[in-house]
Write a protein that holds these residues in place. Sequence first.
Motif, PDB file in Angstrom:
ATOM      1  N   ILE A 176       1.006  -1.107  -0.056  1.00  0.00           N
ATOM      2  CA  ILE A 176       0.070  -0.111  -0.005  1.00  0.00           C
ATOM      3  C   ILE A 176       0.864   1.254   0.136  1.00  0.00           C
ATOM      4  O   ILE A 176       1.868   1.489   0.982  1.00  0.00           O
ATOM      5  N   PRO A 177       0.617   2.222  -0.940  1.00  0.00           N
ATOM      6  CA  PRO A 177       1.471   3.447  -0.826  1.00  0.00           C
ATOM      7  C   PRO A 177       1.215   4.324   0.392  1.00  0.00           C
ATOM      8  O   PRO A 177       0.256   4.333   0.927  1.00  0.00           O
ATOM      9  N   GLU A 178       2.450   5.130   0.756  1.00  0.00           N
ATOM     10  CA  GLU A 178       2.398   5.884   1.900  1.00  0.00           C
ATOM     11  C   GLU A 178       1.115   6.609   1.962  1.00  0.00           C
ATOM     12  O   GLU A 178       0.484   7.077   2.876  1.00  0.00           O
ATOM     13  N   SER A 179       0.867   7.569   0.822  1.00  0.00           N
ATOM     14  CA  SER A 179      -0.250   8.285   0.902  1.00  0.00           C
ATOM     15  C   SER A 179      -1.695   7.533   0.880  1.00  0.00           C
ATOM     16  O   SER A 179      -2.517   8.167   1.731  1.00  0.00           O
ATOM     17  N   GLU A 180      -1.808   6.389   0.590  1.00  0.00           N
ATOM     18  CA  GLU A 180      -2.776   5.544   0.910  1.00  0.00           C
ATOM     19  C   GLU A 180      -2.972   5.223   2.304  1.00  0.00           C
ATOM     20  O   GLU A 180      -4.186   5.237   2.975  1.00  0.00           O
ATOM     21  N   LYS A 181      -2.009   4.904   2.964  1.00  0.00           N
ATOM     22  CA  LYS A 181      -1.890   4.573   4.373  1.00  0.00           C
ATOM     23  C   LYS A 181      -2.207   5.554   5.285  1.00  0.00           C
ATOM     24  O   LYS A 181      -2.939   5.587   6.223  1.00  0.00           O
ATOM     25  N   GLU A 182      -1.928   6.796   4.927  1.00  0.00           N
ATOM     26  CA  GLU A 182      -2.253   8.092   5.600  1.00  0.00           C
ATOM     27  C   GLU A 182      -3.818   8.405   5.400  1.00  0.00           C
ATOM     28  O   GLU A 182      -4.334   8.868   6.386  1.00  0.00           O
ATOM     29  N   ARG A 183      -4.294   8.110   4.329  1.00  0.00           N
ATOM     30  CA  ARG A 183      -5.499   8.350   4.067  1.00  0.00           C
ATOM     31  C   ARG A 183      -6.523   7.259   4.915  1.00  0.00           C
ATOM     32  O   ARG A 183      -7.520   7.624   5.626  1.00  0.00           O
ATOM     33  N   ILE A 184      -5.893   5.758   5.109  1.00  0.00           N
ATOM     34  CA  ILE A 184      -6.698   4.988   5.801  1.00  0.00           C
ATOM     35  C   ILE A 184      -6.627   5.163   7.090  1.00  0.00           C
ATOM     36  O   ILE A 184      -7.800   5.413   7.878  1.00  0.00           O
ATOM     37  N   LEU A 185      -5.461   5.757   7.580  1.00  0.00           N
ATOM     38  CA  LEU A 185      -5.303   6.270   9.143  1.00  0.00           C
ATOM     39  C   LEU A 185      -6.283   7.397   9.655  1.00  0.00           C
ATOM     40  O   LEU A 185      -6.874   7.387  10.535  1.00  0.00           O
ATOM     41  N   ALA A 186      -6.410   8.193   8.272  1.00  0.00           N
ATOM     42  CA  ALA A 186      -7.139   9.618   8.825  1.00  0.00           C
ATOM     43  C   ALA A 186      -8.679   9.126   8.780  1.00  0.00           C
ATOM     44  O   ALA A 186      -9.438  10.038   9.411  1.00  0.00           O
ATOM     45  N   ARG A 187      -9.114   8.079   8.132  1.00  0.00           N
ATOM     46  CA  ARG A 187     -10.369   7.606   8.104  1.00  0.00           C
ATOM     47  C   ARG A 187     -10.927   6.413   9.164  1.00  0.00           C
ATOM     48  O   ARG A 187     -11.947   6.176   9.219  1.00  0.00           O
ATOM     49  N   ARG A 188      -9.975   6.582  10.140  1.00  0.00           N
ATOM     50  CA  ARG A 188     -10.163   5.549  11.378  1.00  0.00           C
ATOM     51  C   ARG A 188     -11.331   6.167  12.450  1.00  0.00           C
ATOM     52  O   ARG A 188     -11.699   7.218  12.299  1.00  0.00           O
ATOM     53  N   PRO A 189     -12.045   5.105  12.752  1.00  0.00           N
ATOM     54  CA  PRO A 189     -13.019   5.448  13.703  1.00  0.00           C
ATOM     55  C   PRO A 189     -12.553   6.414  14.960  1.00  0.00           C
ATOM     56  O   PRO A 189     -11.509   6.168  15.395  1.00  0.00           O
ATOM     57  N   GLU A 190     -13.509   7.159  15.574  1.00  0.00           N
ATOM     58  CA  GLU A 190     -12.796   8.121  16.698  1.00  0.00           C
ATOM     59  C   GLU A 190     -12.544   7.167  17.697  1.00  0.00           C
ATOM     60  O   GLU A 190     -11.418   7.690  18.161  1.00  0.00           O
ATOM     61  N   TRP A 191     -13.305   6.172  18.024  1.00  0.00           N
ATOM     62  CA  TRP A 191     -13.013   5.408  19.389  1.00  0.00           C
ATOM     63  C   TRP A 191     -11.648   4.771  19.047  1.00  0.00           C
ATOM     64  O   TRP A 191     -10.925   4.610  20.025  1.00  0.00           O
ATOM     65  N   ALA A 192     -11.198   4.236  17.742  1.00  0.00           N
ATOM     66  CA  ALA A 192      -9.996   3.672  17.474  1.00  0.00           C
ATOM     67  C   ALA A 192      -8.857   4.701  17.789  1.00  0.00           C
ATOM     68  O   ALA A 192      -7.907   4.136  18.122  1.00  0.00           O
ATOM     69  N   ARG A 193      -8.999   5.884  17.080  1.00  0.00           N
ATOM     70  CA  ARG A 193      -7.892   6.858  17.427  1.00  0.00           C
ATOM     71  C   ARG A 193      -7.705   7.036  18.854  1.00  0.00           C
ATOM     72  O   ARG A 193      -6.530   7.238  19.212  1.00  0.00           O
ATOM     73  N   SER A 194      -8.837   7.262  19.683  1.00  0.00           N
ATOM     74  CA  SER A 194      -8.792   7.470  20.964  1.00  0.00           C
ATOM     75  C   SER A 194      -8.175   6.375  21.674  1.00  0.00           C
ATOM     76  O   SER A 194      -7.218   6.667  22.721  1.00  0.00           O
ATOM     77  N   ARG A 195      -8.349   5.311  21.487  1.00  0.00           N
ATOM     78  CA  ARG A 195      -8.127   4.042  22.375  1.00  0.00           C
ATOM     79  C   ARG A 195      -6.130   4.110  21.789  1.00  0.00           C
ATOM     80  O   ARG A 195      -5.471   3.777  22.691  1.00  0.00           O
TER      81      ARG A 195
END
Length: 205
Positions: A176-195
């Motif tokens: 997966i390209p780095e740009s795509e990885k960043e896009r995936i991480l940015a679209r994580r659920p709020e609870w997942a980022r908080s945890r």
Amino acid sequence: MENFLLKLLDLKKPPTTLLFVVCVFCGFVLFVPDEFLQQLSLAEFKNEYGKFLGFGFTGSLSFLVVALIVWFIRKLQAEHLKHQLEKKILRSLQNLDLHEKALLREFLVIHGKHTLELPFPNETVVSLSNKGIIYQASSTGPVYLHGAYFSYTISEYALENLDSQMLDLPKNLDNIPESEKERILARRPEWARSRTEFEERRRWL
């Protein structure tokens, strides 16, 4: 009463196994040649208790036939329900919303696991669970300041039919390209980022 009868007619239960033994024994004594019974010292037993043996054989055989029919019907019903659930899962996988896609990416991309601790209750978790795509694997779990978490697992059938395009992912997940990885991480659920932030802070304490 109905549940009692179903348990009684279960082929795996001890009463049914015992009746099978009774049926085999009674049938053996009734139908084998008398010469063979003489060798086993069972000829007199047959002559004295023949009518009871007949009753035992007929009764136990009838019960076993009914048990077999009930087992067959329940087997057909289970297969039908399984088929209906699989059709429901396939339809649901084709119509995932953005929140459901983001949650399933936590399994397949972010963590690379088939079982994860997910917030309970959570609208998206409940939705995927009701659709049969994931199921609750435990009734207990850790409790954090931002909520309780239970273990959930992707159902085997959903996993077999889930592809990257359904989750808005590139076909080649191994590169997966780095740009795509960043896009995936940015679209994580709020609870997942908080945890994740909570766990990282705790790791540094």
